[in-house]
Design an enzyme around this catalytic site. Sequence first.
Site, short mmCIF file in Angstrom:
data_model
loop_
_atom_site.label_atom_id
_atom_site.label_comp_id
_atom_site.label_asym_id
_atom_site.label_seq_id
_atom_site.Cartn_x
_atom_site.Cartn_y
_atom_site.Cartn_z
N HIS A 1 0.89 -1.18 -0.01
CA HIS A 1 0.08 0.08 0.04
C HIS A 1 0.84 1.16 -0.07
O HIS A 1 1.55 1.32 0.70
CB HIS A 1 -0.92 -0.18 1.32
CG HIS A 1 -2.12 0.73 1.32
ND1 HIS A 1 -1.82 2.33 1.09
CD2 HIS A 1 -3.38 0.96 1.10
CE1 HIS A 1 -3.05 2.77 1.09
NE2 HIS A 1 -4.12 1.94 1.07
N ARG B 1 -6.62 10.11 -0.08
CA ARG B 1 -6.41 10.61 -1.30
C ARG B 1 -7.71 10.76 -2.12
O ARG B 1 -8.10 11.59 -2.87
CB ARG B 1 -5.57 9.66 -2.09
CG ARG B 1 -4.10 10.04 -1.98
CD ARG B 1 -3.11 8.96 -2.47
NE ARG B 1 -3.16 7.62 -1.79
CZ ARG B 1 -3.40 6.54 -2.22
NH1 ARG B 1 -3.34 6.33 -3.64
NH2 ARG B 1 -3.61 5.42 -1.81
#
Length: 629
Positions: free
Chosen positions: A249, A269
């Site tokens: 990740h 995000r």
Amino acid sequence: MTEIERHSYDVVVIGAGGAGLRAAIEARQQGKRTAVVCKSLFGKAHTVMAEGGAAAAMGNVNPSDNWQVHFRDTMRGGKFLNNWRMAELHAQEAPDRVWELEAWGALFDRTKDGKISQRNFGGHEYPRLAHVGDRTGLELIRTLQQRVVALQQEDDKLHGDPEAYIKVFQECTVTRLLKDGDAIAGAFGYWRETGNFICFEAPAVVLATGGIGKSYVVTSNSWEYTGDGHALALMAGAGLINMEFIQFHPTGMVWPPSVRGILVTESVRGDGGVLRNSEGKRFMFEYVPDVFKDKYATTEEEADRWYTDQANNRRPPELLPRDEVARAINSEVKAGRGTPHGGVYLDVSTRMPAEEIVRRLPSMHHQFKELADVDITREPMEVGPTCHYIMGGVEVDADTGAASVPGLFAAGEVSGGMHGSNRLGGNSLSDLLVFGRRAGAGAAAYVDGLTARPKAPEEAVRQAEAEALAPLEREGGENPYTVHHELQQTMNDLVGIIRKADEISEALGAIEKLKERAGVTGAAGGRIYNPGWHLAIDLRNMLLVSECVAKAALLREESRGGHTRDDFPGMSPEWRRKLLVCRLDGSTVNIEEKVQPSMRDDLITLFERDELKKYLTEAELSEYDALVE
Ligand code: FAD
């Protein structure tokens, strides 16, 4: 010989995360006596940690979304290596599974007009993740547990015993699957608290044990992720596929050292967070690969406009699939443009007001304040890649979750195929629900079809007992914590985000030596709650799984999704067709190559030729041309 507690069930589900609970509910609903066994406390599975949401093409926020778009996104995310039948079933059934959760009491966040809200995530064309703030996994587990309790209340009324048809065995670790000839006959394990042994006699076992992250030093995964289900399947004769594909990740915490690896959800995000290097540059624009060029914004202005007008602008490159973003961060840090603690900056503070950040990302706000003394409403976070998810796992039949060993089923992160070489965020929670249900139904149907119940030989039970006791009986054996730490460092350094043949070979040499040392580890103390003993047992699993990862990584001479070879940087259409199947021969992992079946005509024609030519061989493209002529 010690006393062994014995139970008999139709279906034993190993694991009480999302996949295990959904499988158990299904098996019980099909009338099967079902045991759920989990090594942590009931309700404390890894699924609880899931933050962003469950991907399902409900079209609540953008009505253009549908299962075909979700299917296409999933295949693109997995770089076309996915088992397409799984990707199809997943995209088609995820909305029903989310609605079912709501019917069972889940409280999702809502849109202004009262529908289940859906948020943006990397690689998903439309807002698609049904969520509960950034605590979606907790709500999912709470709801499934509530459903188990509701079924138990029904059973209490009907049979006078709440546990007549579904019983949970918590803090109980399974160490071996038992077989009668070729077929599954049950499972053997121990109670973590007392160290006493327990044996389940059952014709069907569903593995739902999650991932393998604890083989790496820097990981977002919890202590339970020691690859147990992967190893149990391997030792029972099943094959593991896609083991070379590990998802790093892009955004884990990097500071302070004690919290390194803890996840910073992609929702940051999705909700507008941007990535910058130490020079203040929003660097992701430099890293959009050719296969995604037409879908992502090329300027900051366009990327920023997308948050308010998605119809007329392309997505910000921060929302590229995870493998792309993780590699980009890795490159920035290596080029000397990292933060003081070896990450990059992730900033959501300039995107929206402080109250909005606290409302939308409550756990992240709390996590950074408590663990790093950073207020994300005012300043950027420091983030870097962390080992997060394994795409590889037990090779299963897409429709039933059946492995190649009769009576063995798998669902959730322990199974392989669905996500190809890279999983899209949010596609795991929906995967657990879709394939958990299917594996529970598959196991129930298998039991219905049996003419006789398999029975494990007593000798196999006693062998499992002796194997488990061995570390306690070795005086002065090697310390399991030392072996574990060396394995984690080896995997991190040599089979991590960027790989090379000589480093992977070095890792395999180290794993061989660690296997020998793990074989002579000793655990001081007795059987009562003894974590050193538990680790000594888990080491076997982590080493086997690491061997699979390293051997498959060495063989696959291309870069795709969660497997990046410095010495083979391109993606090869020939390799896309190949699956590497790991099998156990004695104590060594061997790998066979297998050709993936071609995608069904109605599915392949959902894609444009221009896109397919990035992935398919010339022969496959000719077949496509013949279809669309
Ligand atoms: P788990 O939930 O991990 O359950 C495994 C179960 O198996 C546990 O009950 C464990 O005790 C048991 N077990 C393991 N070994 C044994 C054994 N030997 N004997 C008995 N029991 C055993 N995915 C998304 O789709 N959306 C997200 O927003 C998201 N956020 C995430 C955030 C974090 C921090 C992390 C780490 C992951 C996230 N993921 C997300 C991924 C997702 O959470 C996992 O892939 C998923 O929860 C795995 O579920 P599972 O049911 O397969 O396994």
